[in-house]
Design a protein around this motif. Structure first.
Motif, short mmCIF file in Angstrom:
data_model
loop_
_atom_site.label_atom_id
_atom_site.label_comp_id
_atom_site.label_asym_id
_atom_site.label_seq_id
_atom_site.Cartn_x
_atom_site.Cartn_y
_atom_site.Cartn_z
N TYR A 93 0.81 -1.40 -0.06
CA TYR A 93 0.01 0.00 -0.04
C TYR A 93 0.75 1.15 -0.07
CZ TYR A 93 -4.11 -2.84 1.04
OH TYR A 93 -5.29 -3.81 0.91
N GLN A 94 2.01 1.01 0.71
CA GLN A 94 2.78 2.34 0.91
C GLN A 94 3.49 2.52 -0.71
OE1 GLN A 94 3.93 4.16 3.74
NE2 GLN A 94 4.85 5.42 2.51
N PHE A 95 3.66 1.41 -1.45
CA PHE A 95 4.27 1.88 -2.76
C PHE A 95 3.24 1.96 -3.82
CE2 PHE A 95 5.55 -0.28 -6.91
CZ PHE A 95 6.89 0.51 -7.08
N LEU A 96 2.07 1.32 -3.61
CA LEU A 96 1.22 1.47 -4.77
C LEU A 96 0.36 2.83 -4.54
CD1 LEU A 96 0.12 -2.23 -5.50
CD2 LEU A 96 1.74 -0.54 -6.90
N ILE A 97 -0.07 3.01 -3.21
CA ILE A 97 -0.95 4.19 -3.06
C ILE A 97 -0.48 5.30 -2.26
CG2 ILE A 97 -3.21 4.51 -1.75
CD1 ILE A 97 -3.75 1.52 -2.11
N ILE A 98 0.18 4.89 -1.07
CA ILE A 98 0.69 6.06 -0.15
C ILE A 98 1.77 7.12 -0.81
CG2 ILE A 98 1.45 7.01 1.91
CD1 ILE A 98 0.25 4.37 3.14
N ASP A 99 2.68 6.31 -1.48
CA ASP A 99 3.90 7.08 -2.05
C ASP A 99 3.54 7.89 -3.45
OD1 ASP A 99 5.59 6.47 -0.25
OD2 ASP A 99 6.63 4.83 -1.41
N PRO A 100 2.79 7.18 -4.28
CA PRO A 100 2.31 7.99 -5.39
C PRO A 100 1.41 9.29 -4.89
CG PRO A 100 2.00 5.78 -5.88
CD PRO A 100 2.39 5.98 -4.40
N PHE A 144 2.08 12.84 -5.77
CA PHE A 144 1.24 13.63 -6.37
C PHE A 144 0.85 15.04 -5.50
CE2 PHE A 144 -3.21 15.01 -7.26
CZ PHE A 144 -3.33 15.39 -8.45
N ALA A 145 0.79 14.67 -4.25
CA ALA A 145 0.43 15.86 -3.40
C ALA A 145 1.77 16.82 -3.46
CB ALA A 145 0.25 15.40 -1.88
N PHE A 154 3.92 17.24 -5.89
CA PHE A 154 3.56 17.83 -7.27
C PHE A 154 2.52 19.10 -7.22
CE2 PHE A 154 1.26 18.32 -11.07
CZ PHE A 154 1.98 18.91 -12.09
N MET A 155 1.36 18.74 -6.64
CA MET A 155 0.52 19.76 -6.63
C MET A 155 0.73 21.09 -5.84
SD MET A 155 -2.00 19.02 -8.47
CE MET A 155 -3.31 20.15 -7.96
N TRP A 156 1.63 20.67 -4.49
CA TRP A 156 2.14 21.42 -3.63
C TRP A 156 3.31 22.69 -4.60
CZ3 TRP A 156 6.78 23.34 -2.12
CH2 TRP A 156 6.85 24.13 -1.01
N THR A 157 4.02 21.83 -5.35
CA THR A 157 4.90 22.85 -6.06
C THR A 157 4.25 23.60 -7.15
OG1 THR A 157 6.57 21.04 -5.71
CG2 THR A 157 6.93 22.40 -7.59
N PHE A 158 3.37 22.79 -7.68
CA PHE A 158 2.42 23.75 -8.84
C PHE A 158 1.68 24.81 -8.18
CE2 PHE A 158 -1.48 24.39 -11.16
CZ PHE A 158 -0.83 24.46 -12.55
N ASP A 159 1.29 24.60 -7.12
CA ASP A 159 0.52 25.83 -6.48
C ASP A 159 1.53 26.69 -5.92
OD1 ASP A 159 -2.14 26.64 -4.95
OD2 ASP A 159 -0.50 26.60 -3.09
N ALA A 160 2.61 26.44 -5.49
CA ALA A 160 3.82 27.33 -4.94
C ALA A 160 4.33 28.32 -5.96
CB ALA A 160 4.70 26.73 -3.97
N ARG A 161 4.70 27.14 -7.25
CA ARG A 161 5.49 27.94 -8.11
C ARG A 161 4.56 28.56 -9.36
NH1 ARG A 161 10.89 24.14 -8.80
NH2 ARG A 161 11.59 24.26 -6.55
N ILE A 162 3.39 27.81 -9.88
CA ILE A 162 2.66 28.40 -10.83
C ILE A 162 1.65 29.14 -10.32
CG2 ILE A 162 1.44 27.51 -12.69
CD1 ILE A 162 4.39 26.77 -12.87
N ILE A 163 0.71 28.57 -9.51
CA ILE A 163 -0.83 29.41 -8.96
C ILE A 163 0.11 30.80 -8.30
CG2 ILE A 163 -2.82 29.27 -7.86
CD1 ILE A 163 -2.59 27.80 -10.20
#
Length: 694
Positions: free
Chosen positions: A556-563, A567-568, A570-579
C-alpha cells in the motif's frame, strides 16, 4: 422500559457532557460518574432484553418525523428487536467491565478524566448505532464511532506511533465509509425512504431491480469492510493496538469492529435479495479470516496476536452471514444468521477478556513481547486462568461459549466444501496461535528474569472484570445449545427454528481440530519436542512472508501512499510556483506599474503644474515692479506709450523686429524704469524720514 430504550445511549452521553464541563478536575468523580451511568444503562439493557424475550423477539419501533427532502423522509427513531436487545447487553456489559478495569490500568495517567469522557462518548455512539431504525441515523452514529475510535486509539498522541495509528484507522475506515454512503443513497433513491422496514419491504416486493440491490448491497458492505477490518482494509486494526489496552478491548469486543458485523446482520434482508452480493460478503470474510489467522501464527506482540485473532474471527462472522444470504436467496436452508450473530456475542466476551488479561500482563511486566515473558502463571493466577479460559473458548473447546458459536459457523459451511475445509483449517490455526500465546506467556521458564522478578498480579479492580468475563466466556454460549426448546435460534427468528440440526459428528470433528492445534502448540512451545526456530528456518520464505504480514503495508505504501504523496508534492509545487507564482508575478507587475505611475505623476504631471506655477511666480516677481506706486512714473509711462505709438503710426520710426520681441523689450524697459522709479522713491522716503527725525 422498551419504549424508553433511548435513555440507554443518552446516559453515557450525559456522563461525557458532565465530565467535560463540570467534573474533569476531579478524577474520582469523573470516573465514578461515568461508571455509574454505564451500569444504569446495563440494567436498562437487561430489562429491555427480558421484555424482548417476553415478546419472543417481536420488534418494537418508534420514530419521529423530522422533514422530507426530494420525497425522502428523514426521521429519528429506535428499533428494538432480538438483535438490538442482544447487542445492547453486549455493549453495556463489555463497556462496564472496561471502565471498571480502567480505574486500575489508567490510574496515574495525566489525562485520566478525559479518558473516561472519551469512553462515555464512544459507548454513546455504539449504543445509538445499535438502536437506530433507519440508514440516516445509523450513518450518523457510524461516523461518531469512527471519530471516537480515532480519539481513543491516538489517546497517547505524544507518541508518534500512537498518533499515526489513530490517523491510519480514521483514514482507512473513511475509505470504506465512502462506499457505505454511496450504497445508502442508492437505497434511499430507489426505496424512497431511509427506514429499515420500508427499504426491506421494497426489496421483498421486487420494486427495486435485482441489479440495483446487488450494487447497493456491495457498496453498503464496504462500510463493514472498513469498520470490521476486512480484506483489503484490515491493515488499520493491528496498528490500533498503540492505544491504551482498555480501548483495544472495547474496540475489538463490543464497539467499532462489531459495528461492521452488526450492520451486515441488520441489513441482511438486502443480501437475501441478492445472492451475488451475499457471495461477495462470504468470500471477503473467508479471505480475511484465513489471512489474519496465518499472520497471527508468528507474531510476538501479545496485543497484535489478539488483533489478528479479532480480524480472523470477524471474517468468520462475515462469512457465515454471507453464506446465509447466499443460501436463503437460492431457497436453501442455512444457519448463517444464527451463527454469525451468536459468534458476535460470544466473541465479545472472550475477546474482551483476552485483551483485558493481556493488559494485566503488560501492566505487570511492562512489555508486549511474549519472547520476553514466560513462567508468569504462578505469579498471576487470576490473569493466567482467565486468559486460558478465554483461549479455550475461542479455540472452540466443549462446552465453553466459543464452541457453540464456532460449531454453528462450521455447520453453515457444510453445503460449501471449499468454505468447510478452510473453516476447519482456520479453527486449527486459531487454537494453535492462542495456545502458543498461553505457553510462551504463562508456562515454562522466564526468558527475562528482571521482568519476571517484578511481575505481580493486578489489583482487584482489574481482576474482577476478568473473572466476570471469564464466567461469560464459559456460559454465555449455552443459550445456543441446540436441544433447548426456546434457545438463541428461536429468539432471533421470532419463534422459527432456523439453525442446523445437532450434528454430533461435526461437533466431534471441530473439537478434534481445535484440540490438535492446542496439542501441537504444547509440543512446540511447552515440551519443546519440536524446535520453533528450526521450523522457522526450514520455512524461512513463508515465515518471513507471514511475519511481515504479507507486506500489505509495504504494498500500500508503494502503490497508493507514495504516489499520492508524490502527487501531493507535485500539486504543492504547482501551487507554490505556478499558481502562487502567477499571483505574485501579477502583484509585482502591479506594484511596478504603480511605481511608474507614481514617478510620472510626481515628476511629469506635478512637475508641469509646479513648473507653471514657478514661471508665473517668477514673472510676477518681475512684473510687480510695474506697480511702483509713483504717479510720476505712471504719467511718464503713459507719455512714452503715446509718443512711441504716434511715431510708429506716422512711420517716423521703422522697426523690422517682430512684435513679440518688441513686446518683451518694451516690458523689460518699462520694468527697468519701474525699478529705477522705486529706487528713487525709496531714496526720497529715506531723506524725508531723516528730516523728520532731526
Amino acid at each position: 422500559m422498551t419504549e424508553n430504550a433511548y435513555l440507554i445511549p443518552l446516559l453515557p452521553l450525559f456522563a461525557f457532557v458532565m465530565i467535560v464541563f463540570f467534573m474533569r478536575w476531579n478524577e474520582k468523580l469523573s470516573s465514578g460518574f461515568s461508571i455509574a451511568m454505564i451500569l444504569i444503562s446495563w440494567v436498562m439493557a437487561l430489562v429491555v432484553l427480558i421484555e424482548t424475550l417476553g415478546r419472543y423477539g417481536e420488534p418494537y419501533e418508534a420514530f419521529y418525523y423530522i422533514t422530507a427532502f426530494n420525497n425522502i423522509n428523514f426521521e429519528i427513531g429506535l428499533l428494538v428487536d432480538a438483535l438490538t436487545a442482544i447487542m445492547l447487553m453486549v455493549v453495556t456489559t463489555v463497556g462496564a467491565c472496561v471502565e471498571i478495569y480502567s480505574l486500575g490500568y489508567m490510574k496515574d495517567d495525566p489525562r485520566f478524566s478525559r479518558f473516561f469522557a472519551y469512553l462515555s462518548l464512544f459507548l454513546f455512539s455504539m449504543l445509538g448505532l445499535v438502536l437506530a431504525n433507519n440508514f440516516f441515523m445509523i450513518f450518523i452514529f457510524w461516523e461518531l464511532v469512527g471519530l471516537t475510535s480515532y480519539l481513543l486509539i491516538g489517546f497517547w498522541f505524544e507518541k508518534k506511533v500512537a498518533a499515526d495509528a489513530g490517523k491510519k484507522a480514521f483514514i482507512t475506515t473513511r475509505i470504506g465509509d465512502l462506499g457505505f454512503i454511496v450504497g445508502l443513497l442508492i437505497v434511499a433513491f430507489y426505496a424512497g425512504t431511509f427506514n429499515f422496514g420500508g427499504v426491506f419491504d421494497k426489496v421483498a416486493s421486487g420494486v427495486i431491480p435485482a441489479g440495483i440491490i446487488t450494487v447497493a448491497g456491495i457498496f453498503l458492505f464496504c462500510g463493514a469492510i472498513g469498520k470490521s477490518a476486512q480484506f483489503p482494509l484490515h491493515v488499520w486494526l493491528p496498528d490500533a493496538m498503540e492505544g491504551p489496552t482498555p480501548v483495544s478491548a472495547l474496540i475489538h469486543a463490543a464497539t467499532m469492529v462489531a459495528a461492521g458485523v452488526y450492520l451486515v446482520a441488520r441489513i441482511m434482508n438486502i443480501f437475501v435479495g441478492s445472492a451475488e452480493a451475499s457471495m461477495v460478503v462470504a468470500v471477503i470474510g473467508l479471505i480475511t479470516s484465513f489471512i489474519a489467522a496465518t499472520i497471527g501464527l508468528v507474531q510476538n506482540d501479545i496485543k497484535r496476536v489478539l488483533a489478528y485473532s479479532t480480524v480472523s474471527q470477524l471474517g468468520y462472522m462475515i462469512m457465515a452471514l454471507g453464506l446465509y444470504g447466499y443460501d436463503t436467496a437460492h431457497g436453501h436452508h442455512s444457519a448463517g444468521y444464527v451463527a454469525g450473530t451468536l459468534h458476535l456475542m460470544t466473541h465479545a466476551f472472550f475477546k474482551g477478556l483476552l485483551f483485558l488479561a493481556a493488559g494485566s500482563v503488560i501492566h505487570a511486566v511492562h512489555t508486549n513481547d511474549i519472547q520476553e515473558m514466560g513462567g508468569l502463571g504462578p505469579k498471576m493466577k487470576i490473569t493466567s486462568v482467565t486468559f486460558m479460559i478465554a483461549s479455550l473458548s475461542i479455540a472452540g473447546i466443549f462446552p465453553l461459549s466459543g464452541f457453540w458459536s464456532k460449531d454453528e459457523i462450521i455447520a453453515t459451511t457444510l453445503q460449501h466444501p471449499v468454505f468447510f475445509v478452510f473453516t476447519l483449517l482456520i479453527a486449527f490455526m486459531t487454537a494453535f496461535y492462542m495456545w502458543r500465546l498461553c505457553f510462551l506467556t504463562f508456562f515454562g521458564k522466564p526468558r527475562d528474569q528482571h521482568r519476571f522478578d517484578h511481575a505481580h498480579e493486578s489489583p482487584r479492580v482489574m481482576t474482577w472484570p476478568l473473572a466476570f468475563l471469564g464466567f461469560l466466556s464459559i456460559f454465555a454460549g449455552w443459550v445456543a445449545i441446540p436441544w433447548l426448546p426456546h434457545g438463541y435460534s428461536s429468539f432471533v427468528y421470532h419463534g422459527e427454528m432456523h439453525h442446523a440440526a445437532p450434528n454430533i459428528l461435526l461437533m466431534l470433528i471441530s473439537t478434534i481440530v481445535a484440540g490438535s492445534g492446542i496439542v501441537l502448540a504444547y509440543f512446540i512451545y511447552y515440551k519443546e519436542k519440536i524446535s520453533a526456530d528450526r521450523l522457522a528456518e526450514k520455512f524461512r520464505p513463508l515465515y518471513t512472508l507471514l511475519y511481515n504480514k504479507y507486506y500489505f503495508d509495504e504494498i500500500y505504501q508503494f502503490l497508493i501512499i507514495d504516489p499520492l504523496m508524490k502527487f501531493a508534492d507535485f500539486m504543492w509545487t504547482f501551487d507554490a510556483r505556478i499558481i502562487d507564482g502567477a499571483v505574485n508575478g501579477t502583484a509585482w507587475l502591479t506594484i511596478l506599474w504603480s511605481n511608474v505611475k507614481l514617478w510620472f505623476d510626481t515628476w511629469i504631471v506635478d512637475g508641469a503644474v509646479n513648473g507653471s506655477g514657478w514661471l508665473v511666480r517668477q514673472g510676477a516677481r518681475i512684473l510687480r515692479f510695474l506697480q511702483s506706486g509713483s504717479m510720476q512714473f505712471y504719467v511718464l509711462f503713459i507719455l512714452i506709450i503715446i509718443v512711441v505709438t504716434g511715431l510708429i503710426k506716422f512711420e517716423f520710426i521703422r522697426i523690422d523686429i517682430q512684435w513679440p520681441v518688441i513686446t518683451v523689450v518694451f516690458v523689460l524697459g518699462v520694468t527697468l524704469l519701474g525699478i529705477l522709479s522705486r529706487l528713487a522713491a525709496g531714496k526720497e522716503g529715506t531723506a524725508q524720514r531723516l528730516e523728520q527725525e532731526e
